[in-house]
Design an enzyme around this catalytic site. Structure first.
Site, PDB file in Angstrom:
ATOM      1  N   GLY A  18       0.791  -1.225   0.000  1.00  0.00           N
ATOM      2  CA  GLY A  18       0.000   0.000   0.000  1.00  0.00           C
ATOM      3  C   GLY A  18       0.824   1.275   0.000  1.00  0.00           C
ATOM      4  N   ILE A  19       0.379   2.244   0.790  1.00  0.00           N
ATOM      5  CA  ILE A  19       1.052   3.543   0.849  1.00  0.00           C
ATOM      6  C   ILE A  19       2.484   3.402   1.350  1.00  0.00           C
ATOM      7  CG2 ILE A  19       1.049   5.790   2.007  1.00  0.00           C
ATOM      8  CD1 ILE A  19      -2.005   5.670   2.000  1.00  0.00           C
ATOM      9  N   ASP A  24       7.273  -4.146   9.364  1.00  0.00           N
ATOM     10  CA  ASP A  24       6.008  -4.772   8.998  1.00  0.00           C
ATOM     11  C   ASP A  24       5.860  -6.083   9.769  1.00  0.00           C
ATOM     12  OD1 ASP A  24       3.574  -5.299   7.524  1.00  0.00           O
ATOM     13  OD2 ASP A  24       4.408  -4.086   5.910  1.00  0.00           O
ATOM     14  N   ASP A  42       4.913  -6.952  15.452  1.00  0.00           N
ATOM     15  CA  ASP A  42       3.460  -6.803  15.543  1.00  0.00           C
ATOM     16  C   ASP A  42       3.179  -5.558  16.382  1.00  0.00           C
ATOM     17  OD1 ASP A  42       0.750  -6.915  15.923  1.00  0.00           O
ATOM     18  OD2 ASP A  42       0.726  -8.915  16.815  1.00  0.00           O
ATOM     19  N   LEU A  43       2.810  -4.480  15.726  1.00  0.00           N
ATOM     20  CA  LEU A  43       2.623  -3.211  16.420  1.00  0.00           C
ATOM     21  C   LEU A  43       1.346  -3.158  17.248  1.00  0.00           C
ATOM     22  CD1 LEU A  43       3.822  -0.671  13.700  1.00  0.00           C
ATOM     23  CD2 LEU A  43       5.137  -1.748  15.540  1.00  0.00           C
ATOM     24  N   GLY A  87      -1.429   0.670   9.640  1.00  0.00           N
ATOM     25  CA  GLY A  87      -2.779   0.869  10.161  1.00  0.00           C
ATOM     26  C   GLY A  87      -3.677  -0.305   9.843  1.00  0.00           C
ATOM     27  N   SER A 127      -6.106  10.031   8.371  1.00  0.00           N
ATOM     28  CA  SER A 127      -7.199   9.679   7.465  1.00  0.00           C
ATOM     29  C   SER A 127      -8.168  10.839   7.419  1.00  0.00           C
ATOM     30  CB  SER A 127      -7.942   8.430   7.958  1.00  0.00           C
ATOM     31  OG  SER A 127      -9.122   8.219   7.202  1.00  0.00           O
ATOM     32  N   TYR A 142     -11.926   2.793  14.343  1.00  0.00           N
ATOM     33  CA  TYR A 142     -10.918   3.279  13.399  1.00  0.00           C
ATOM     34  C   TYR A 142     -10.904   4.805  13.394  1.00  0.00           C
ATOM     35  CZ  TYR A 142      -8.639   4.282   8.913  1.00  0.00           C
ATOM     36  OH  TYR A 142      -7.814   4.775   7.932  1.00  0.00           O
TER      37      TYR A 142
END
Length: 286
Positions: free
Chosen positions: A24-25, A44, A55-56, A85, A126, A163
Protein backbone atom coordinates in the site's frame (compact mmCIF):
# COMPACT_ATOMS: atom_id res chain seq x y z
CA UNK A 1 16.12 -1.39 -5.98
CA UNK A 2 15.32 -3.99 -3.34
CA UNK A 3 14.77 -3.33 0.34
CA UNK A 4 17.86 -5.32 1.33
CA UNK A 5 20.15 -3.41 -1.02
CA UNK A 6 18.89 -0.11 0.41
CA UNK A 7 19.98 -1.09 3.92
CA UNK A 8 23.53 -1.61 2.73
CA UNK A 9 24.08 2.06 1.91
CA UNK A 10 26.81 4.10 3.53
CA UNK A 11 26.48 5.89 6.84
CA UNK A 12 26.16 9.22 5.04
CA UNK A 13 22.79 8.32 3.46
CA UNK A 14 19.61 9.72 4.94
CA UNK A 15 17.87 7.08 7.04
CA UNK A 16 14.11 6.90 7.24
CA UNK A 17 11.99 4.32 9.07
CA UNK A 18 8.68 3.38 7.45
CA UNK A 19 6.05 1.26 9.17
CA UNK A 20 3.70 -0.80 7.05
CA UNK A 21 6.51 -0.69 4.49
CA UNK A 22 5.66 -3.76 2.44
CA UNK A 23 2.32 -2.86 0.90
CA UNK A 24 0.00 0.00 0.00
CA UNK A 25 1.05 3.54 0.85
CA UNK A 26 4.04 2.37 2.88
CA UNK A 27 5.50 0.47 -0.05
CA UNK A 28 4.93 3.40 -2.41
CA UNK A 29 6.69 5.75 0.02
CA UNK A 30 9.52 3.28 0.45
CA UNK A 31 10.11 3.00 -3.29
CA UNK A 32 9.94 6.77 -3.76
CA UNK A 33 12.50 7.40 -1.03
CA UNK A 34 14.84 4.64 -2.16
CA UNK A 35 14.77 5.98 -5.72
CA UNK A 36 16.07 9.27 -4.31
CA UNK A 37 18.94 7.53 -2.50
CA UNK A 38 17.39 7.36 0.98
CA UNK A 39 18.11 4.35 3.16
CA UNK A 40 14.75 2.94 4.22
CA UNK A 41 14.36 0.70 7.24
CA UNK A 42 11.00 -0.98 6.87
CA UNK A 43 8.76 -2.27 9.65
CA UNK A 44 6.01 -4.77 9.00
CA UNK A 45 4.46 -7.98 10.26
CA UNK A 46 6.59 -11.14 10.38
CA UNK A 47 6.82 -12.84 7.01
CA UNK A 48 6.30 -9.66 4.98
CA UNK A 49 9.99 -9.21 4.18
CA UNK A 50 10.69 -5.98 6.09
CA UNK A 51 14.03 -5.27 7.77
CA UNK A 52 12.26 -5.09 11.12
CA UNK A 53 9.50 -7.62 11.77
CA UNK A 54 7.12 -6.65 14.54
CA UNK A 55 3.46 -6.80 15.54
CA UNK A 56 2.62 -3.21 16.42
CA UNK A 57 -0.71 -4.19 17.97
CA UNK A 58 1.18 -5.53 21.01
CA UNK A 59 3.17 -3.42 23.45
CA UNK A 60 6.03 -5.92 23.34
CA UNK A 61 6.03 -5.73 19.54
CA UNK A 62 6.19 -1.95 19.62
CA UNK A 63 9.09 -2.00 22.07
CA UNK A 64 10.91 -4.57 19.94
CA UNK A 65 10.40 -2.43 16.84
CA UNK A 66 11.87 0.64 18.53
CA UNK A 67 14.87 -1.34 19.75
CA UNK A 68 15.53 -2.86 16.32
CA UNK A 69 15.15 0.48 14.54
CA UNK A 70 17.57 2.20 16.90
CA UNK A 71 20.07 -0.61 16.41
CA UNK A 72 19.82 -0.62 12.61
CA UNK A 73 19.97 3.17 12.37
CA UNK A 74 22.88 3.39 14.82
CA UNK A 75 20.80 5.79 16.86
CA UNK A 76 20.31 8.43 14.17
CA UNK A 77 17.21 8.80 11.97
CA UNK A 78 16.42 11.58 9.52
CA UNK A 79 12.78 10.65 9.24
CA UNK A 80 9.96 8.37 10.36
CA UNK A 81 6.82 7.54 8.41
CA UNK A 82 4.29 6.07 10.85
CA UNK A 83 2.02 4.52 8.27
CA UNK A 84 0.95 1.09 9.53
CA UNK A 85 -2.78 0.87 10.16
CA UNK A 86 -5.71 -1.51 10.43
CA UNK A 87 -9.48 -1.23 10.38
CA UNK A 88 -11.19 -3.83 12.52
CA UNK A 89 -14.23 -4.27 14.71
CA UNK A 90 -11.73 -5.31 17.39
CA UNK A 91 -11.15 -1.97 19.13
CA UNK A 92 -8.10 -3.24 21.04
CA UNK A 93 -6.40 -4.25 17.80
CA UNK A 94 -7.33 -0.99 16.07
CA UNK A 95 -6.18 1.20 18.96
CA UNK A 96 -3.01 -0.87 19.36
CA UNK A 97 -1.83 -0.33 15.78
CA UNK A 98 -3.35 3.00 14.79
CA UNK A 99 -2.79 4.94 17.99
CA UNK A 100 -0.30 3.24 20.30
CA UNK A 101 1.66 1.91 17.33
CA UNK A 102 2.22 5.51 16.25
CA UNK A 103 2.68 7.25 19.58
CA UNK A 104 4.97 4.71 21.22
CA UNK A 105 7.17 4.39 18.15
CA UNK A 106 7.50 8.15 17.73
CA UNK A 107 8.21 8.62 21.42
CA UNK A 108 10.83 5.90 21.31
CA UNK A 109 12.47 7.18 18.13
CA UNK A 110 12.35 10.89 18.95
CA UNK A 111 15.90 10.94 20.43
CA UNK A 112 17.24 9.37 17.21
CA UNK A 113 15.46 12.04 15.17
CA UNK A 114 16.82 14.79 17.40
CA UNK A 115 20.38 13.55 16.82
CA UNK A 116 19.97 14.19 13.10
CA UNK A 117 19.49 17.90 13.98
CA UNK A 118 17.04 18.35 11.13
CA UNK A 119 14.48 15.55 10.85
CA UNK A 120 10.81 14.90 10.24
CA UNK A 121 8.04 12.52 11.25
CA UNK A 122 4.97 12.02 9.09
CA UNK A 123 1.90 10.07 10.21
CA UNK A 124 -0.71 8.52 7.96
CA UNK A 125 -3.96 9.71 9.52
CA UNK A 126 -7.20 9.68 7.46
CA UNK A 127 -9.84 12.07 6.23
CA UNK A 128 -12.16 9.98 8.42
CA UNK A 129 -11.32 12.42 11.23
CA UNK A 130 -13.07 15.17 9.23
CA UNK A 131 -15.96 13.41 7.49
CA UNK A 132 -17.14 10.61 9.81
CA UNK A 133 -20.68 11.36 11.04
CA UNK A 134 -21.20 11.01 14.78
CA UNK A 135 -17.50 10.72 15.59
CA UNK A 136 -17.27 11.13 19.35
CA UNK A 137 -14.69 13.54 20.67
CA UNK A 138 -14.98 12.04 24.15
CA UNK A 139 -13.79 8.68 22.83
CA UNK A 140 -10.64 10.22 21.35
CA UNK A 141 -10.05 12.12 24.60
CA UNK A 142 -10.27 8.87 26.54
CA UNK A 143 -7.79 7.18 24.20
CA UNK A 144 -5.37 10.08 24.56
CA UNK A 145 -5.61 9.61 28.33
CA UNK A 146 -4.73 5.91 28.01
CA UNK A 147 -8.25 4.72 28.82
CA UNK A 148 -8.67 2.31 25.95
CA UNK A 149 -11.69 0.41 27.29
CA UNK A 150 -13.60 3.61 27.90
CA UNK A 151 -12.60 4.86 24.44
CA UNK A 152 -13.98 1.65 22.89
CA UNK A 153 -17.21 2.01 24.84
CA UNK A 154 -17.65 5.65 23.87
CA UNK A 155 -16.78 4.96 20.22
CA UNK A 156 -19.91 2.89 19.83
CA UNK A 157 -20.54 -0.34 17.92
CA UNK A 158 -20.87 1.10 14.41
CA UNK A 159 -18.63 -0.13 11.57
CA UNK A 160 -15.43 1.86 11.47
CA UNK A 161 -16.14 3.61 14.79
CA UNK A 162 -12.94 2.55 16.56
CA UNK A 163 -10.92 3.28 13.40
CA UNK A 164 -12.14 6.87 13.20
CA UNK A 165 -11.57 7.36 16.94
CA UNK A 166 -8.01 6.01 16.71
CA UNK A 167 -7.23 8.39 13.85
CA UNK A 168 -8.78 11.38 15.63
CA UNK A 169 -6.76 10.62 18.75
CA UNK A 170 -3.50 10.41 16.82
CA UNK A 171 -4.36 13.63 14.97
CA UNK A 172 -4.87 15.38 18.31
CA UNK A 173 -1.60 13.91 19.57
CA UNK A 174 0.22 15.38 16.57
CA UNK A 175 -1.32 18.80 17.13
CA UNK A 176 -0.47 18.72 20.84
CA UNK A 177 3.15 17.62 20.53
CA UNK A 178 4.41 19.04 17.22
CA UNK A 179 5.12 22.63 18.42
CA UNK A 180 6.75 21.62 21.71
CA UNK A 181 10.46 21.90 22.61
CA UNK A 182 10.78 18.11 22.37
CA UNK A 183 9.74 18.14 18.72
CA UNK A 184 9.87 21.46 16.83
CA UNK A 185 12.35 22.81 19.36
CA UNK A 186 14.64 19.85 18.69
CA UNK A 187 14.57 20.36 14.94
CA UNK A 188 11.90 17.72 14.23
CA UNK A 189 8.86 18.61 12.18
CA UNK A 190 5.82 16.46 12.97
CA UNK A 191 2.77 16.37 10.69
CA UNK A 192 0.00 14.11 9.45
CA UNK A 193 -1.36 13.26 6.02
CA UNK A 194 -5.06 12.47 5.74
CA UNK A 195 -5.72 10.36 2.63
CA UNK A 196 -9.20 9.57 1.40
CA UNK A 197 -10.06 6.41 -0.49
CA UNK A 198 -6.84 4.79 -1.73
CA UNK A 199 -6.44 1.61 -3.77
CA UNK A 200 -4.81 -0.54 -1.07
CA UNK A 201 -5.46 -3.96 0.52
CA UNK A 202 -7.27 -2.09 3.31
CA UNK A 203 -9.71 -0.68 0.73
CA UNK A 204 -10.37 -4.13 -0.73
CA UNK A 205 -11.35 -5.35 2.73
CA UNK A 206 -13.63 -2.37 3.26
CA UNK A 207 -15.32 -2.82 -0.11
CA UNK A 208 -16.15 -6.41 0.84
CA UNK A 209 -18.20 -5.12 3.79
CA UNK A 210 -21.84 -4.74 2.76
CA UNK A 211 -22.37 -1.39 4.51
CA UNK A 212 -18.95 0.22 4.14
CA UNK A 213 -18.64 -0.93 0.54
CA UNK A 214 -21.83 0.92 -0.43
CA UNK A 215 -20.74 4.08 1.39
CA UNK A 216 -17.34 4.09 -0.30
CA UNK A 217 -18.84 3.46 -3.73
CA UNK A 218 -21.25 6.37 -3.27
CA UNK A 219 -18.62 8.89 -2.18
CA UNK A 220 -18.01 11.79 -4.57
CA UNK A 221 -14.84 11.96 -6.65
CA UNK A 222 -14.06 15.62 -7.45
CA UNK A 223 -10.82 14.61 -9.16
CA UNK A 224 -12.68 11.95 -11.11
CA UNK A 225 -10.93 8.91 -9.71
CA UNK A 226 -9.70 7.15 -6.57
CA UNK A 227 -6.07 7.72 -5.65
CA UNK A 228 -3.34 5.11 -5.83
CA UNK A 229 -0.49 4.84 -3.29
CA UNK A 230 1.95 6.28 -5.82
CA UNK A 231 -0.20 9.42 -6.05
CA UNK A 232 0.50 10.17 -2.39
CA UNK A 233 4.14 9.13 -2.02
CA UNK A 234 5.47 12.50 -3.19
CA UNK A 235 3.57 14.29 -0.43
CA UNK A 236 5.31 12.16 2.18
CA UNK A 237 8.66 12.79 0.49
CA UNK A 238 8.08 16.54 0.61
CA UNK A 239 7.08 16.60 4.29
CA UNK A 240 10.20 14.58 5.12
CA UNK A 241 12.42 17.07 3.30
CA UNK A 242 14.12 20.20 4.70
CA UNK A 243 11.86 22.24 2.38
CA UNK A 244 8.96 21.47 4.72
CA UNK A 245 10.66 22.33 7.99
CA UNK A 246 8.30 25.23 8.75
CA UNK A 247 5.25 23.00 8.37
CA UNK A 248 4.59 21.94 11.95
CA UNK A 249 1.58 20.23 13.50
CA UNK A 250 -0.52 20.24 10.34
CA UNK A 251 -2.97 17.71 8.94
CA UNK A 252 -2.73 17.75 5.16
CA UNK A 253 -5.91 16.35 3.60
CA UNK A 254 -5.15 14.46 0.38
CA UNK A 255 -8.55 13.04 -0.53
CA UNK A 256 -9.14 14.53 -3.96
CA UNK A 257 -11.43 17.25 -2.63
CA UNK A 258 -14.05 15.23 -0.74
CA UNK A 259 -13.59 17.02 2.59
CA UNK A 260 -13.62 20.50 1.03
CA UNK A 261 -16.68 19.60 -1.07
CA UNK A 262 -18.69 18.52 1.95
CA UNK A 263 -17.36 21.04 4.48
CA UNK A 264 -16.44 24.07 2.43
CA UNK A 265 -17.63 26.60 5.03
CA UNK A 266 -16.26 24.82 8.13
CA UNK A 267 -12.65 25.86 7.68
CA UNK A 268 -10.99 28.25 8.15
CA UNK A 269 -12.96 29.84 10.96
CA UNK A 270 -12.13 33.03 12.87
CA UNK A 271 -10.51 32.41 16.23
CA UNK A 272 -13.17 32.97 18.87
CA UNK A 273 -10.92 34.35 21.60
CA UNK A 274 -10.99 37.54 23.62
CA UNK A 275 -8.08 39.99 23.64
CA UNK A 276 -7.50 39.17 27.31
CA UNK A 277 -7.24 35.42 26.65
CA UNK A 278 -5.04 36.05 23.62
CA UNK A 279 -2.63 38.17 25.67
CA UNK A 280 -2.57 35.51 28.37
CA UNK A 281 -1.63 32.87 25.81
CA UNK A 282 1.00 35.17 24.36
CA UNK A 283 2.54 35.74 27.79
CA UNK A 284 2.63 32.02 28.57
CA UNK A 285 4.20 31.18 25.19
CA UNK A 286 7.01 33.71 25.51
Amino acid sequence: MTARRAVGRTATARRVAVTGSQSGIGLAVRRRLEAAGTQVIGVDLPGKGAEVEADLSAKSGRAAAVYALLKRSRGVLHGVVANAGVESRDAALTFGVNYHGVVELLDGLRPALAKARRAAAVVTVSHAVMITPGLRNAAATALLAGRDRRAALLAGPGPGASYAVSKLAVARWIRRHAPTPAWAGSGISLNGICPGVVQTPLLEKALADRFKGRVIAAMPKPVGEVSRPDDLAGIFEFLLSPDARFIVGQLLVADGGVESLWRELDWPQPWDISIARFLLKLTRAS
